[in-house]
Design an enzyme around this catalytic site. Structure first.
Site, PDB file in Angstrom:
ATOM      1  N   LEU A  52      -4.944   0.966   0.364  1.00 50.96           N
ATOM      2  CA  LEU A  52      -3.953  -0.113  -1.144  1.00 50.96           C
ATOM      3  C   LEU A  52      -3.571  -0.722   0.051  1.00 50.96           C
ATOM      4  O   LEU A  52      -3.850  -2.355  -1.087  1.00 50.96           O
ATOM      5  CB  LEU A  52      -2.765   0.948  -1.573  1.00 50.96           C
ATOM      6  N   GLY A  53      -3.350  -1.159   0.919  1.00 52.72           N
ATOM      7  CA  GLY A  53      -2.973  -2.454   0.767  1.00 52.72           C
ATOM      8  C   GLY A  53      -3.313  -1.931   2.658  1.00 52.72           C
ATOM      9  O   GLY A  53      -2.733  -1.347   3.320  1.00 52.72           O
ATOM     10  N   GLY A  71       2.022  -5.386   8.486  1.00 53.89           N
ATOM     11  CA  GLY A  71       2.552  -5.267   9.818  1.00 53.89           C
ATOM     12  C   GLY A  71       2.721  -3.874  10.512  1.00 53.89           C
ATOM     13  O   GLY A  71       2.839  -3.945  11.913  1.00 53.89           O
ATOM     14  N   GLY A 111       1.024  -1.734   9.481  1.00 54.01           N
ATOM     15  CA  GLY A 111      -0.199  -0.753   8.987  1.00 54.01           C
ATOM     16  C   GLY A 111      -0.867  -0.201   7.879  1.00 54.01           C
ATOM     17  O   GLY A 111      -0.634  -1.649   6.928  1.00 54.01           O
ATOM     18  N   ASP A 129      14.602  -9.337   1.858  1.00 50.20           N
ATOM     19  CA  ASP A 129      12.795  -9.772   1.613  1.00 50.20           C
ATOM     20  C   ASP A 129      12.533  -9.314  -0.017  1.00 50.20           C
ATOM     21  O   ASP A 129      11.615  -8.750   0.112  1.00 50.20           O
ATOM     22  CB  ASP A 129      12.121  -8.557   2.470  1.00 50.20           C
TER      23      ASP A 129
END
Length: 357
Positions: free
Chosen positions: A32-33, A36, A38, A150
């Protein structure tokens, strides 16, 4: 680490074999993506009769392990409809895997910036409310104040019905409600990080509110917080929108992909509250509760100065230790690579932050 994870309530320990089978042995077509830490893979768990998202932390990724341990310890204790639910975890074969509910509509940024779909104005306004509701819970309604640190479009996930859920708590920190801030390792994403964080390393509810303001502007304008391909006067979203506000041309910043299909009162409200939350002076940002009142038209729209205040720093050059790690931003599709941390920074305690027009 197993002992730390077992302290959480809710998430279930799953076997490596079960997760490998569910993802077709972590097949590339199920990815899916990539971040940084993994990769993230789609899997199907028969026990739950549902799809899940499996975050696989890269071997040897010390930062990834640290962030994931923090994420598990915090998110496993939180319960809110607008937060990503951690379903389970696995720590076998020198592998760390975290299992989350599957979000069929992916991340908010994929719709705003990558053309996955055109979000209608009604959906966008709902997503803002969902994000605000999640932040209110984190800042005021749980037993401790949770600083996410974040908040950004790529960390806001959308379920089948486009309900927004905040994810990625790897940088989150807990503080007491009466304290409300924490001086710690500088961490966040360029373009979403409040200016005071850069000089002081101090995270607070106000710095989360700054990030919320930037995301609100992205939703209204359909543009990234920083766009190096835009004209110089438009490259920083908040500054460009503030200039238009000051000249009475705010609607020129509206996402042209909406083709004027929006509620003018709501979109002006969203952009103005976005600017307020992204105010350079943290003392002048509204709380997330106050922002919600404005978005619900339960409080009047704030009046901002016609020109944005510009933060000016007066401090000796910071001394960054050799162990510091700074990851500079990437403006490509991999938004996770724009996250950066500074592991230690020393500067004069007299460092000050002033604002000029």
């Amino acid at each position: 680490m197993n002992d730390e994870f077992k302290k959480g309530v809710g998430p279930k320990k799953l076997s490596y074999g079960e997760l490998a089978h569910s993802t077709n042995n972590f097949a590339e077509e199920e990815k899916l993506g990539e971040g940084g830490f993994g990769g993230v893979y789609r899997g199907f768990l028969r026990e739950l009769d549902s799809y899940v998202a499996v975050k696989r932390v890269s071997r040897g990724s010390k930062q990834g392990l640290k962030e994931c341990a923090s994420e598990v310890k915090i998110i496993s204790r939180l319960r809110h409809k607008n937060l990503m639910q951690l379903i389970g975890w696995c720590h076998e074969k020198n592998e760390l895997l975290l299992i989350y509910e599957f979000m069929p509509n992916g991340s908010l940024d994929s719709h705003l910036f990558k053309g996955k779909s055109l979000l209608t104005w009604a959906l966008r306004y709902k997503i803002v409310h969902d994000l605000a509701s999640a932040l209110l819970y984190l800042h005021e309604e749980w037993e401790q104040c949770v600083l996410h640190r974040d908040i950004k479009s790529s960390n806001i996930m959308l379920d089948l019905n486009f309900n927004a859920k905040v994810g990625d708590f790897g940088l989150a920190r807990l503080v007491h409600h009466e304290k409300g801030s924490q001086t710690t390792l500088l961490a966040g994403t360029l373009g979403y990080m409040a200016p005071e964080c850069v000089i002081t390393g101090k995270s607070s509810k106000e710095s989360d509110e700054y990030s919320f303001g930037i995301v609100a502007l992205e939703i209204a304008c359909g543009r990234k917080s920083i766009d190096v391909r835009a004209p110089e006067t438009q490259s920083r979203l908040a500054e460009w929108v503030w200039d238009l506000y000051g000249t009475g041309k705010l609607l020129e910043a509206v996402d042209p992909k909406l083709c004027a299909n929006f509620d003018e009162q709501e979109i002006k409200c969203l952009m103005i509250i976005g600017l307020c939350c992204a105010h350079p002076d943290y003392n002048l940002r509204p709380s997330i509760r106050q922002a919600i009142h404005v978005l619900n038209f339960e409080a009047p729209l704030p009046i901002l100065p016609s020109k944005m205040l510009v933060p000016t720093y007066f401090a000796p050059d910071p001394i960054v230790s050799e162990s510091s790690q700074i990851h500079y931003p990437s403006y490509g599709d991999n938004t996770d690579s724009s996250k950066f941390t500074i592991s230690s920074i020393n500067s004069s305690p007299s460092a000050s932050l002033l604002y000029t027009r």
